[in-house]
Design a protein around this motif. Structure first.
Motif, PDB file in Angstrom:
ATOM      1  N   THR A  86      52.304  22.314  -4.562  1.00  0.00           N
ATOM      2  CA  THR A  86      51.393  21.196  -4.826  1.00  0.00           C
ATOM      3  C   THR A  86      51.563  20.100  -3.780  1.00  0.00           C
ATOM      4  N   THR A  87      52.796  19.767  -3.457  1.00  0.00           N
ATOM      5  CA  THR A  87      53.061  18.741  -2.446  1.00  0.00           C
ATOM      6  C   THR A  87      52.464  19.138  -1.107  1.00  0.00           C
ATOM      7  N   SER A  88      52.667  20.372  -0.703  1.00  0.00           N
ATOM      8  CA  SER A  88      52.125  20.858   0.564  1.00  0.00           C
ATOM      9  C   SER A  88      50.601  20.827   0.566  1.00  0.00           C
ATOM     10  N   ASP A 141      48.145  18.445   2.940  1.00  0.00           N
ATOM     11  CA  ASP A 141      47.064  19.013   3.754  1.00  0.00           C
ATOM     12  C   ASP A 141      45.730  18.375   3.394  1.00  0.00           C
ATOM     13  N   PHE A 142      45.488  18.198   2.110  1.00  0.00           N
ATOM     14  CA  PHE A 142      44.247  17.585   1.639  1.00  0.00           C
ATOM     15  C   PHE A 142      44.105  16.163   2.187  1.00  0.00           C
ATOM     16  N   LEU A 143      45.171  15.381   2.061  1.00  0.00           N
ATOM     17  CA  LEU A 143      45.141  14.008   2.580  1.00  0.00           C
ATOM     18  C   LEU A 143      44.903  13.991   4.086  1.00  0.00           C
ATOM     19  N   THR A 144      45.563  14.879   4.804  1.00  0.00           N
ATOM     20  CA  THR A 144      45.413  14.935   6.260  1.00  0.00           C
ATOM     21  C   THR A 144      44.003  15.335   6.658  1.00  0.00           C
ATOM     22  N   ASN A 145      43.473  16.362   6.002  1.00  0.00           N
ATOM     23  CA  ASN A 145      42.170  16.902   6.386  1.00  0.00           C
ATOM     24  C   ASN A 145      40.992  16.030   5.975  1.00  0.00           C
ATOM     25  N   PHE A 165      41.364  12.524   4.502  1.00  0.00           N
ATOM     26  CA  PHE A 165      41.579  11.082   4.418  1.00  0.00           C
ATOM     27  C   PHE A 165      42.551  10.571   5.480  1.00  0.00           C
ATOM     28  N   ASP A 166      42.622  11.249   6.606  1.00  0.00           N
ATOM     29  CA  ASP A 166      43.489  10.839   7.722  1.00  0.00           C
ATOM     30  C   ASP A 166      44.934  10.604   7.290  1.00  0.00           C
ATOM     31  N   GLY A 167      45.382  11.345   6.280  1.00  0.00           N
ATOM     32  CA  GLY A 167      46.759  11.233   5.815  1.00  0.00           C
ATOM     33  C   GLY A 167      47.041  10.003   4.976  1.00  0.00           C
ATOM     34  N   SER A 168      46.010   9.284   4.593  1.00  0.00           N
ATOM     35  CA  SER A 168      46.196   8.023   3.875  1.00  0.00           C
ATOM     36  C   SER A 168      45.859   8.155   2.393  1.00  0.00           C
ATOM     37  N   LEU A 169      46.857   7.949   1.566  1.00  0.00           N
ATOM     38  CA  LEU A 169      46.649   7.947   0.122  1.00  0.00           C
ATOM     39  C   LEU A 169      45.754   6.774  -0.277  1.00  0.00           C
ATOM     40  N   GLU A 170      45.926   5.659   0.410  1.00  0.00           N
ATOM     41  CA  GLU A 170      45.096   4.489   0.125  1.00  0.00           C
ATOM     42  C   GLU A 170      43.617   4.781   0.387  1.00  0.00           C
ATOM     43  N   HIS A 171      43.314   5.502   1.484  1.00  0.00           N
ATOM     44  CA  HIS A 171      41.925   5.875   1.775  1.00  0.00           C
ATOM     45  C   HIS A 171      41.363   6.788   0.688  1.00  0.00           C
ATOM     46  N   MET A 172      42.198   7.704   0.208  1.00  0.00           N
ATOM     47  CA  MET A 172      41.743   8.608  -0.849  1.00  0.00           C
ATOM     48  C   MET A 172      41.437   7.829  -2.122  1.00  0.00           C
ATOM     49  N   LEU A 173      42.345   6.940  -2.511  1.00  0.00           N
ATOM     50  CA  LEU A 173      42.130   6.156  -3.723  1.00  0.00           C
ATOM     51  C   LEU A 173      40.897   5.268  -3.584  1.00  0.00           C
ATOM     52  N   SER A 174      40.702   4.687  -2.405  1.00  0.00           N
ATOM     53  CA  SER A 174      39.516   3.860  -2.157  1.00  0.00           C
ATOM     54  C   SER A 174      38.241   4.686  -2.282  1.00  0.00           C
TER      55      SER A 174
END
Length: 119
Positions: A73-75, A79-83, A85-94
């Motif tokens: 799940t972590t991996s 990958d999902f964040l990188t592909n 949201f540019d690796g940004s959790l903040e961008h994903m949440l936004s």
């Protein structure tokens, strides 16, 4: 390494059961049930990918996870964040906040937890 949808279904059963035989995997899968040989093929692929190990009992094998669900799940999430949201959790949440998939209160709680985890 990513799992296909079918491989992930099989792995979900293995992660839940810890040690399991093919016939028992099939019983845990949704209808329509795949053929025994089909599940055997998935298990062979999962073993080649390094997701499962097997132990022989007579003429049958018992399968167990080699990679934990948490590690996978972590991996997958990294990958999902990188592909997307540019690796940004903040961008994903936004993104979820802007699309009304996440309310402001939940967003603020998650932001607070993120800040606490960074400390």
């Amino acid at each position: 390494m990513k799992l296909t949808k079918a491989e992930e279904q099989v792995m979900q059963v293995i992660w839940q059961q810890k040690k399991i035989f093919i016939r028992d995997i099939i019983s845990h899968l949704p209808d329509p049930k795949p053929a025994y040989n089909t599940v055997g093929t998935f298990l062979k692929i999962l073993e080649q990918k390094g997701f499962v190990t097997r132990e022989k009992y007579g003429n049958i094998f018992q399968y167990s996870p080699k990679i934990s669900k948490g590690k996978y799940t972590t991996s997958l999430m990294k990958d999902f964040l990188t592909n997307y949201f540019d690796g940004s959790l903040e961008h994903m949440l936004s993104h979820f906040l802007n699309n009304k998939d996440l309310d402001l209160e939940t967003f603020e709680e998650l932001s607070k937890k993120l800040k606490e985890n960074k400390k």
